[in-house]
Design an enzyme around this catalytic site. Structure first.
Site, PDB file in Angstrom:
ATOM      1  CD  GLU A 148       3.436   5.290   4.191  1.00 18.16           C
ATOM      2  OE1 GLU A 148       2.774   6.108   3.552  1.00 18.16           O
ATOM      3  OE2 GLU A 148       3.753   4.161   3.752  1.00 18.16           O
ATOM      4  CB  SER A 156      -0.930   0.010   1.215  1.00 19.69           C
ATOM      5  OG  SER A 156      -0.174  -0.025   2.411  1.00 19.69           O
ATOM      6  CB  CYS A 164       2.706  -3.359   9.933  1.00 18.33           C
ATOM      7  SG  CYS A 164       2.690  -1.949   8.783  1.00 18.33           S
TER       8      CYS A 164
END
Length: 273
Positions: A159, A12, A193
């Site tokens: 991010e 993603s 993750c």
């Protein structure tokens, strides 16, 4: 099936690059295409239907680029989309293509890392709420007790390149404490993750020394090596010129600035077209 093709790797956003890095180290001769759906990330809080639709669109894009095999290097996509794609879409539309995830390979070996048979799983809300790790681990090791903790702030911190800043310490400790408060016998913590390995320095400061902190890159890479050994008919289709291509649905310049942190080297991406 095409006679030659790259291996597709999807995430993603950036996190799958940590898995890609391990795969490329173990299988350096192959060609690869990496796709990050940065324009629509993070996936963690989206519904099952939305994540399935986004993931399928990206998988089909990689198929169109010539990939016969796509690795979902994303726990949320593996949890919420992989099974439907494997059971519904591949048999009907792509019988010669394959899509693999990161959950099953991890579940298959988790027993090697725990003595107490109590483990913690830290992931996005989507991964935790899917119960995928509970189900998969129970298939292989029903004696293992799994405790889960959602960490919704970790991906945004990473991010935005804030994960090394002092401000991240609060959220790291908050989620780690919440997990360990569920059981004092946890001796293995799975980072479910692919972004989370970037938090390892802070996690090692928070968790007791006896905790095995498990990342997935090496596990998934070893599983892929095994898979290719078992499926020579698939392995023989892959081109081997050591070419790596990177694509993003977002801004390539922004992707390149962040991606090197995950991949360990500078790279140049293109806009997904």
């Amino acid at each position: 099936m095409q006679k030659s093709s790259p291996i597709g790797i999807f995430d993603s956003g950036y996190g799958g690059l940590t898995v890609f890095r391990s795969i490329a180290e173990k299988l350096p001769d192959y060609d690869y295409i990496y796709l990050g759906d940065n324009a629509r990330s993070p996936y963690g809080d989206h519904s099952f239907d939305t994540i399935y639709r986004y993931t399928l669109e990206c998988v089909e894009w990689l198929f169109d680029k010539g990939c016969n095999l796509v690795i979902l290097a994303c726990n949320t996509a593996s949890a919420k989309a992989l099974r439907t794609i494997q059971q519904k879409d591949l048999p009907l539309k792509y019988p010669d293509r394959r899509v693999l995830g990161v959950i099953r390979p991890t579940a298959e070996v988790i027993d090697n890392y725990t003595s107490t048979k109590q483990i913690g799983v830290m992931g996005t809300r989507g991964t935790v709420n899917s119960q995928s790790y509970l189900l998969e681990i129970n298939k292989f090791f029903p004696e293992i007790k799994v405790y889960q903790q959602a960490c919704p702030m970790w991906v945004p911190l990473i991010e935005n390149n804030e994960h090394e800043q002092p401000g991240a310490d609060f959220f790291v400790k908050e989620y780690c404490d919440a997990l360990m408060n569920q059981s004092e016998n946890i001796d293995c913590v799975l980072l479910a993750c692919t972004h989370y390995p970037l938090l390892l320095p802070k996690l090692k400061e928070v968790f007791p020394d006896y905790i095995n902190i498990l990342t997935q890159g090496e596990i998934v890479a070893s599983s892929l090596v095994s898979y290719l050994g078992r499926h020579p008919e698939m392995e023989s289709t892959f081109s081997k010129t050591q070419k790596k291509e990177f694509f993003t649905s977002g801004d390539p310049k922004a992707f390149d600035e962040h991606a090197s942190i995950f991949f360990g080297e500078e790279l140049i991406s293109e806009k997904m077209g």
